[in-house]
Design a protein around this motif. Structure first.
Motif, PDB file in Angstrom:
ATOM      1  N   ARG A   1      52.587  38.105  29.444  1.00  0.00           N
ATOM      2  CA  ARG A   1      52.056  38.653  30.689  1.00  0.00           C
ATOM      3  C   ARG A   1      50.555  38.414  30.744  1.00  0.00           C
ATOM      4  N   PRO A   2      49.977  38.387  31.947  1.00  0.00           N
ATOM      5  CA  PRO A   2      48.536  38.165  32.065  1.00  0.00           C
ATOM      6  C   PRO A   2      47.737  39.448  31.875  1.00  0.00           C
ATOM      7  N   ALA A   3      46.513  39.245  31.437  1.00  0.00           N
ATOM      8  CA  ALA A   3      45.556  40.341  31.289  1.00  0.00           C
ATOM      9  C   ALA A   3      44.277  39.967  32.028  1.00  0.00           C
ATOM     10  N   ALA A   4      43.637  40.964  32.600  1.00  0.00           N
ATOM     11  CA  ALA A   4      42.352  40.795  33.262  1.00  0.00           C
ATOM     12  C   ALA A   4      41.358  41.745  32.601  1.00  0.00           C
ATOM     13  N   ILE A   5      40.086  41.360  32.626  1.00  0.00           N
ATOM     14  CA  ILE A   5      39.048  42.162  31.984  1.00  0.00           C
ATOM     15  C   ILE A   5      38.010  42.568  33.010  1.00  0.00           C
ATOM     16  N   ALA A   6      37.727  43.864  33.047  1.00  0.00           N
ATOM     17  CA  ALA A   6      36.657  44.414  33.886  1.00  0.00           C
ATOM     18  C   ALA A   6      35.705  45.162  32.961  1.00  0.00           C
ATOM     19  N   SER A   7      34.466  44.713  32.906  1.00  0.00           N
ATOM     20  CA  SER A   7      33.504  45.338  31.993  1.00  0.00           C
ATOM     21  C   SER A   7      32.427  46.073  32.775  1.00  0.00           C
ATOM     22  N   TYR A   8      31.729  46.951  32.066  1.00  0.00           N
ATOM     23  CA  TYR A   8      30.687  47.761  32.702  1.00  0.00           C
ATOM     24  C   TYR A   8      29.663  48.190  31.667  1.00  0.00           C
ATOM     25  N   SER A   9      28.504  48.563  32.150  1.00  0.00           N
ATOM     26  CA  SER A   9      27.500  49.211  31.308  1.00  0.00           C
ATOM     27  C   SER A   9      26.499  49.914  32.203  1.00  0.00           C
TER      28      SER A   9
ATOM     29  N   ILE B   1      26.350  50.591  36.315  1.00  0.00           N
ATOM     30  CA  ILE B   1      27.533  51.190  36.919  1.00  0.00           C
ATOM     31  C   ILE B   1      27.174  52.339  37.860  1.00  0.00           C
ATOM     32  N   ALA B   2      26.146  53.118  37.530  1.00  0.00           N
ATOM     33  CA  ALA B   2      25.762  54.251  38.383  1.00  0.00           C
ATOM     34  C   ALA B   2      25.236  53.799  39.738  1.00  0.00           C
ATOM     35  N   ASP B   3      24.763  52.547  39.827  1.00  0.00           N
ATOM     36  CA  ASP B   3      24.278  52.011  41.099  1.00  0.00           C
ATOM     37  C   ASP B   3      25.375  51.300  41.883  1.00  0.00           C
ATOM     38  N   THR B   4      26.549  51.178  41.293  1.00  0.00           N
ATOM     39  CA  THR B   4      27.636  50.407  41.891  1.00  0.00           C
ATOM     40  C   THR B   4      28.779  51.283  42.378  1.00  0.00           C
ATOM     41  N   LEU B   5      29.075  52.346  41.601  1.00  0.00           N
ATOM     42  CA  LEU B   5      30.189  53.235  41.910  1.00  0.00           C
ATOM     43  C   LEU B   5      29.757  54.686  41.814  1.00  0.00           C
TER      44      LEU B   5
END
Length: 195
Positions: free
Chosen positions: A106-114, A148-152
């Motif tokens: 199965r496929p996997a996707a990666i979403a990263s943040y900092s 991340i605090a400026d995005t979400l």
């Protein structure tokens, strides 16, 4: 409709990445997929001692058994990862290491943040070979969110210019994952897996 699992692995008291996990769950549900958030902290697996496959049938802990079932039934996976000292979050890595064959094909996707401008990309780079070794195909599209605090906001809603950029990037990210998940599901319906 696809069945997708969103994995989140921070154990920190003031978890910011949950905003990204919530955003992905909501946006993927908007695309009419069945989406489940798997929070490593809530699942509460111990530090790896015995993998799921090392238990006799029916002997695995209940939380491990339930997660194994969800993984086996999923069409694809999204790993939401922060970056700890240039590396992978230990909570998320520990959770994934409890399983192996359950991930295959199965496929996997990666979403990263900092909290900073590098958006967790060094951790994302470390996840690619790890997920591949565990039998997943990692899609080429990724999301990198930072700061991340400026995005979400706290509810996982996109805000400002950074949020608008995330919304645009999400369209390609989700389309890429959907293509691979549908391809894998169709292939599995017609051809036995090699092993």
């Amino acid at each position: 409709m696809l069945k997708l699992l969103v994995f989140y692995g921070s154990y920190r008291r003031d978890r910011m990445g949950i905003r990204l996990a919530d955003y992905l769950v909501r946006r993927l549900r908007d695309r009419e997929h069945e989406v489940e958030l798997i929070d490593a902290q809530a699942v509460g697996l111990p530090m790896l001692d015995r993998m799921y496959k090392e238990y006799r049938a029916g002997d695995a802990p209940i939380n491990m058994e339930a997660l194994a079932t969800s993984i086996k039934q999923a069409d694809g996976f999204i790993f939401v990862t922060g970056e700890y000292n240039w590396g992978i979050q230990p909570g998320l890595k520990n959770l994934t290491d409890h399983f192996l064959e359950e991930w295959f094909w199965r496929p996997a996707a990666i979403a990263s943040y900092s909290a900073g401008r590098l958006a967790g990309v060094r951790a994302a780079s470390s996840w690619h070979p790890t997920l591949s070794e565990m039998g997943m195909v990692t899609i080429s599209s990724s999301l990198a969110v930072g700061p991340i605090a400026d995005t979400l906001d706290v509810a996982g809603n996109s805000t400002g210019k950074a949020g608008a950029s995330l919304d645009r990037a999400f369209l390609r990210f989700s389309a890429d994952l959907e293509w691979w998940a549908e391809a894998a599901r169709n292939q599995s319906a017609h051809v036995n897996r090699p092993y």
